[in-house]
Scaffold this motif. Structure first.
Motif, PDB file in Angstrom:
ATOM      1  N   ASP A 253     -18.156  27.210 -40.241  1.00  0.00           N
ATOM      2  CA  ASP A 253     -18.965  26.019 -40.516  1.00  0.00           C
ATOM      3  C   ASP A 253     -18.135  24.821 -40.964  1.00  0.00           C
ATOM      4  OD1 ASP A 253     -21.181  27.431 -39.809  1.00  0.00           O
ATOM      5  OD2 ASP A 253     -21.908  27.779 -41.860  1.00  0.00           O
ATOM      6  N   ASP A 254     -17.195  25.034 -41.894  1.00  0.00           N
ATOM      7  CA  ASP A 254     -16.408  23.911 -42.389  1.00  0.00           C
ATOM      8  C   ASP A 254     -15.469  23.373 -41.306  1.00  0.00           C
ATOM      9  OD1 ASP A 254     -14.952  26.265 -42.454  1.00  0.00           O
ATOM     10  OD2 ASP A 254     -13.750  25.684 -44.208  1.00  0.00           O
ATOM     11  N   GLN A 255     -14.914  24.277 -40.459  1.00  0.00           N
ATOM     12  CA  GLN A 255     -14.069  23.839 -39.354  1.00  0.00           C
ATOM     13  C   GLN A 255     -14.895  23.066 -38.321  1.00  0.00           C
ATOM     14  OE1 GLN A 255     -12.595  27.769 -38.226  1.00  0.00           O
ATOM     15  NE2 GLN A 255     -10.521  27.188 -38.877  1.00  0.00           N
ATOM     16  N   ASP A 257     -17.654  21.354 -38.832  1.00  0.00           N
ATOM     17  CA  ASP A 257     -18.003  20.035 -39.361  1.00  0.00           C
ATOM     18  C   ASP A 257     -16.828  19.073 -39.260  1.00  0.00           C
ATOM     19  OD1 ASP A 257     -20.512  20.970 -39.961  1.00  0.00           O
ATOM     20  OD2 ASP A 257     -20.082  21.362 -42.079  1.00  0.00           O
TER      21      ASP A 257
END
Length: 293
Positions: A253-255, A257
């Motif tokens: 998820d963070d990658q 985004d």
């Protein structure tokens, strides 16, 4: 049919230093970028990659859009057709075959400048050579946006329908079959049979996906003029063809985004300003402008 303004992938022979020097004397102007492409290919050879796995921009975009097991693109994707034609124009520009006409004293915009044939030397790719022939023989010249529409068949003028390049996805898929990336099957869809091209070499697809991901993550440079032109074009055209999401789907998820945020930074760039910078390929940015404005 949705217009472009409504919508936001040969054998390389190794050469000695002496032969390179001789070739440099013989080559024409504008071939530096293609030589860079050849240089990248030779670097890949050094890493053990097979010559059959080198892909054009059109093939890369199509490969990103193909479903691995099913072997066809999404039925709901109505952007990839024009996106592949944009890939062809950029591929020809990077190979030193096309350029934009001079902007002139009044600094005409990218989308009003005509596409000019810089060299009619065959590329060895049938579709690229077909498009190059059309562009060379057409007078008066057409703009980038017009050529994308004409090569896609998106024209209401029956006298210009002969410019359409037909069966592009199927022909690209056959190229990928010949390169050992895909295979060919027949599938029954209740009312009709369809030729499909499932993935057979997952290594090549994963390498392509990883290259796209790294471009906006680990290898992000934050300055488009410092990015490899082919990779920059791939990011733009994959987005315009609605297949970039397929490369980002496996990310955490963070990658994800962060990757989408950086792609948005690219999409928000002003093509006119980027094309005016030193070393920029004007036709590349004209294609970007055709899809993002």
């Amino acid at each position: 049919m949705t217009s472009l303004t409504q919508r936001n992938s040969g054998l390389v022979q190794r050469r000695t230093e002496a032969s390179r020097t001789a070739a440099d004397k013989e080559r024409g102007p504008g071939e530096d970028e293609y030589d860079s492409f050849r240089g990248e290919e030779e670097e890949e050879d050094d890493k053990g990659d097979s010559k059959e796995t080198r892909l054009t921009l059109m093939e890369e975009v199509l490969l990103l859009g193909l479903k691995d097991r099913e072997g066809y693109t999404s039925f709901w994707n109505d952007c990839i057709s024009s996106g592949l034609r944009g890939c062809m124009l950029i591929e020809l520009a990077l190979r030193g075959r096309l350029q934009l006409e001079a902007s002139g004293m009044r600094r005409k915009s990218l989308l009003t400048r005509k596409v000019i044939c810089k060299s009619d030397t065959p590329t060895g790719d049938m579709m690229l050579d077909e498009a190059l022939k059309h562009i060379k023989e057409t007078q008066p010249p057409e703009t980038v946006q017009s050529w994308i529409e004409l090569l896609s068949g998106e024209t209401w003028n029956p006298l210009k329908l002969h410019y359409q390049l037909r069966n592009v996805r199927e022909r690209l898929a056959k190229n990928l079959v010949e390169k050992g990336v895909l295979t060919t099957e027949k599938q029954n869809f209740l009312l009709f049979d369809m030729t499909t091209h499932p993935l057979t070499n997952n290594t090549i697809k994963q390498r392509l996906v990883r290259k796209v991901q790294e471009a906006v993550l680990e290898k992000w440079v934050n300055e488009p003029q410092r990015m490899d032109k082919r990779l920059l074009a791939l990011l733009f055209l994959a987005h315009s063809s609605d297949v970039l999401e397929n490369a980002f789907a496996p990310l955490l998820d963070d990658q994800y985004d962060l990757a989408t945020k950086r792609v948005r930074l690219l999409l928000d760039l002003d093509p006119e300003g980027e094309a005016a910078k030193s070393g920029a390929n004007e036709l590349l940015w004209a294609v970007v402008a055709a899809f993002t404005k």
